[in-house]
Design an enzyme around this catalytic site. Structure first.
Site, PDB file in Angstrom:
ATOM      1  N   LYS A  96     -13.989 -24.690  14.732  1.00 14.56           N
ATOM      2  CA  LYS A  96     -13.444 -24.871  16.088  1.00 14.56           C
ATOM      3  C   LYS A  96     -12.119 -25.625  16.074  1.00 14.56           C
ATOM      4  CE  LYS A  96     -16.878 -26.854  18.100  1.00 14.56           C
ATOM      5  NZ  LYS A  96     -18.039 -27.341  18.784  1.00 14.56           N
ATOM      6  N   LYS A 145       4.182   1.136  -8.285  1.00 18.12           N
ATOM      7  CA  LYS A 145       4.862   1.377  -6.993  1.00 18.12           C
ATOM      8  C   LYS A 145       4.787   2.869  -6.712  1.00 18.12           C
ATOM      9  CE  LYS A 145       5.765  -2.665  -5.914  1.00 18.12           C
ATOM     10  NZ  LYS A 145       5.432  -3.349  -4.695  1.00 18.12           N
ATOM     11  N   LYS A 171      -0.952  -3.858 -12.616  1.00 16.34           N
ATOM     12  CA  LYS A 171      -1.903  -3.909 -11.508  1.00 16.34           C
ATOM     13  C   LYS A 171      -1.641  -2.761 -10.534  1.00 16.34           C
ATOM     14  CE  LYS A 171      -0.102  -6.675  -7.690  1.00 16.34           C
ATOM     15  NZ  LYS A 171      -0.219  -5.561  -6.730  1.00 16.34           N
ATOM     16  N   ASP A 172      -2.736  -2.295  -9.938  1.00 19.74           N
ATOM     17  CA  ASP A 172      -2.614  -1.338  -8.848  1.00 19.74           C
ATOM     18  C   ASP A 172      -1.833  -1.967  -7.714  1.00 19.74           C
ATOM     19  OD1 ASP A 172      -3.915   0.959  -9.626  1.00 19.74           O
ATOM     20  OD2 ASP A 172      -5.862   0.392  -8.796  1.00 19.74           O
ATOM     21  N   ASP A 173      -1.232  -1.120  -6.881  1.00 20.00           N
ATOM     22  CA  ASP A 173      -0.694  -1.637  -5.637  1.00 20.00           C
ATOM     23  C   ASP A 173      -1.894  -1.995  -4.753  1.00 20.00           C
ATOM     24  OD1 ASP A 173       0.859  -2.235  -3.464  1.00 20.00           O
ATOM     25  OD2 ASP A 173       2.171  -0.503  -3.707  1.00 20.00           O
ATOM     26  N   GLU A 174      -1.782  -3.074  -4.004  1.00 13.45           N
ATOM     27  CA  GLU A 174      -2.939  -3.505  -3.199  1.00 13.45           C
ATOM     28  C   GLU A 174      -3.257  -2.548  -2.058  1.00 13.45           C
ATOM     29  OE1 GLU A 174      -0.048  -4.931  -3.206  1.00 13.45           O
ATOM     30  OE2 GLU A 174       0.607  -5.237  -1.138  1.00 13.45           O
ATOM     31  N   GLY A 349       9.686  -9.596  -5.276  1.00 14.78           N
ATOM     32  CA  GLY A 349      11.147  -9.567  -5.446  1.00 14.78           C
ATOM     33  C   GLY A 349      11.605 -10.217  -6.741  1.00 14.78           C
ATOM     34  N   GLY A 371       7.421  -5.565  -9.487  1.00 12.64           N
ATOM     35  CA  GLY A 371       7.266  -4.143  -9.177  1.00 12.64           C
ATOM     36  C   GLY A 371       8.641  -3.510  -9.167  1.00 12.64           C
ATOM     37  N   GLY A 372       9.364  -3.742  -8.058  1.00 16.31           N
ATOM     38  CA  GLY A 372      10.718  -3.193  -7.934  1.00 16.31           C
ATOM     39  C   GLY A 372      11.638  -3.648  -9.053  1.00 16.31           C
TER      40      GLY A 372
HETATM   41  C1  LIG Z   1       3.702 -11.514  -1.928  1.00 15.49           C
HETATM   42  S1  LIG Z   1       2.965 -11.671  -3.479  1.00 15.49           S
HETATM   43  C2  LIG Z   1       2.410 -10.025  -3.870  1.00 15.49           C
HETATM   44  C3  LIG Z   1       3.359  -9.271  -4.690  1.00 15.49           C
HETATM   45  C4  LIG Z   1       3.039  -7.816  -4.750  1.00 15.49           C
HETATM   46  O1  LIG Z   1       1.892  -7.413  -4.683  1.00 15.49           O
HETATM   47  C5  LIG Z   1       4.090  -6.855  -4.882  1.00 15.49           C
HETATM   48  O2  LIG Z   1       3.820  -5.655  -4.801  1.00 15.49           O
HETATM   49  C6  LIG Z   1       5.479  -7.299  -5.135  1.00 15.49           C
HETATM   50  O3  LIG Z   1       6.302  -6.199  -5.437  1.00 15.49           O
HETATM   51  P1  LIG Z   1       7.822  -6.398  -5.816  1.00 15.49           P
HETATM   52  O4  LIG Z   1       8.395  -5.019  -5.860  1.00 15.49           O
HETATM   53  O5  LIG Z   1       8.449  -7.229  -4.738  1.00 15.49           O
HETATM   54  O6  LIG Z   1       7.886  -7.075  -7.147  1.00 15.49           O
END
Ligand SMILES: CSCCC(=O)C(=O)COP(=O)(O)O
Length: 422
Positions: A96, A145, A171-174, A349, A371-372
């Site tokens: 609460k 990606k 890792k997979d993309d979430e 990033g 990723g990128g």
């Molecule tokens: C906000 S933390 C999660 C980072 C993530 O899952 C991701 O896909 C980041 O991708 P990026 O291309 O920005 O490295």
């Protein structure tokens, strides 16, 4: 002697009597009322009563608006009031209360008795390193990606390119859920084939964190299905399901592969200075207590930015024995209550030009994750992974990225694209 879990709140109010507010919390969230109770009942209820441990009032500095007036209030909650699970603790300390004005839960310390109900990460940082056989450098992870709407051959190809660049984990993309194009078991099969192919070439072991999704009551069975198909790590969107679900998965003896916690939805909870739960509690203490072997969170350097001090606070609670520091009100210290460390994974990033900053702040105990920053490399995905490995090698050797890039074309192309942040 009773044991207590300690909650620390930051409460903003222009003119409140913060001492009165603290007493209201301590009583209201435990026995309900106190002064009205007959003496005989007080004696009976004493062990259930919350205690005000500290109230530190901060008046606005000259020139600051009155809305900047706040107090840090620390309340001790008797363990006897709640069961040994995270939902019970959270509802007690911030149920609460989370809706009662400008108030944020900034810290939470668990009593030894409460912590004794949790095994923590099954593998932890050391266990993940052991699985990979890498003990002398930060790990490198790559994120799939462009996976939604793609078929298995495209996924296999993308996996191979990431792996061939020398990453340790993929890792997979979430946002990749159970779907007809790339169903879990098939996905694991083709990605592990690609991993084998890459390992023959690089000599490097790999973990693939497959996204564990679906209705909550089917998750454990889904995880076991993944393990039977050969999965060697899981990705899990903890905040969408709840900490207790992570804990149940992590405590299941048949789920004997590392679990990686994704922070999806965390932005709805931690960023406000006035509301929610601090990042170090949400993405640090609770993730580790619930058993996350690796924890992703936004970094201070990339595209989704978290202040540096909050990042370092997460690191501190994932790696050190800080979970029950100042844990108890009137209970003896117990230094044996150590959980395995969770691997910190500052993310979003990230590009090679950020590696020196990441290693400055996290040292060697970190997973560099992109990723990128891998797939977007001008020379392709393989070069993307290689550029990161070169940036890590350079930084560990104390060589500037610019100097190292002179005879490492992949790193040079990355720096030309994204620059170096100092
Ligand atoms: C906000 S933390 C999660 C980072 C993530 O899952 C991701 O896909 C980041 O991708 P990026 O291309 O920005 O490295």
């Amino acid at each position: 002697m009773s044991a207590y879990c300690l909650a620390t709140y930051r409460c903003f109010d222009e003119k409140a009597d913060f001492h009165k507010k603290a007493t209201g919390i301590a009583v209201g969230l435990t026995v309900g009322s106190w002064t009205e109770l007959p003496e005989a009942q007080k004696a009976q209820m004493e062990k259930h009563l919350g205690k005000v441990v500290a109230v530190e009032v901060h008046e606005p500095a000259p020139g600051q608006p009155p809305s900047e007036r706040y107090a840090d209030i620390q309340i001790a909650y008797p363990d006897v009031n709640f069961s040994r699970d995270i939902p019970a603790l959270l509802v007690t300390v911030f149920g609460k209360l989370s809706m009662d004005g400008k108030i944020k839960l900034i810290d939470l310390n668990f009593s030894p008795g409460f912590m004794a109900g949790f095994a923590g990460p099954k593998f932890g940082m050391q266990g993940v390193r052991d699985l990979l056989g890498v003990h002398d450098r930060p790990l490198l992870m790559s994120i799939f990606k462009s996976v939604v709407g793609y078929e298995l051959p495209a996924l296999r190809e993308q996996f191979y390119l990431q792996a061939a660049g020398g990453v340790d984990l993929i890792k997979d993309d979430e946002i990749l859920f159970e779907n007809p194009l790339t169903p879990l078991e098939k996905r694991i099969e083709v990605c592990l084939e690609a991993a084998e192919q890459a390992t023959k070439e690089t000599g490097q072991k790999l973990l693939y964190a497959v996204n564990l999704t679906g209705p909550t009551f089917q998750l454990a069975e889904q995880a076991k299905k993944a393990i039977r198909a050969g999965a060697n790590a899981l990705l899990f969107n903890v905040l969408a399901y709840g900490f207790d679900v992570l804990q149940a998965l992590s405590a299941d003896p048949e789920i004997n592969i590392p679990i990686m916690a994704h922070p999806a939805m965390a932005g709805a909870t931690y960023p406000s200075p006035h509301y929610g739960i601090s990042a170090s509690v949400l993405l640090g203490k609770l993730m580790r207590l619930a058993g996350a072997d690796l924890v992703l969170f936004p970094s201070p350097y990339g595209s989704v930015v978290m202040p540096r001090e909050e990042n370092l606070a997460i690191k501190q609670v994932l790696l050190t024995n800080d979970l029950h520091r100042d844990y108890a009100y009137g209970a003896a210290s117990d230094t044996d209550l150590k959980l395995a460390a969770s691997f910190p994974v500052p993310s979003a990033g990230i590009h090679p030009g950020l590696v020196p900053l990441i290693l400055r702040d996290f040292g060697g105990d970190v997973v560099v994750n992109a990723g990128g920053g891998i797939h977007g490399h001008p020379l392709g995905t393989i070069a993307g992974g290689q550029a990161f490995r070169q940036a890590i090698d350079a930084t560990l050797q104390g060589i500037t990225l610019r100097d190292y890039a002179n005879n490492h074309p992949e790193l040079k192309a990355a720096i030309d694209t994204w620059g170096i942040k100092e």
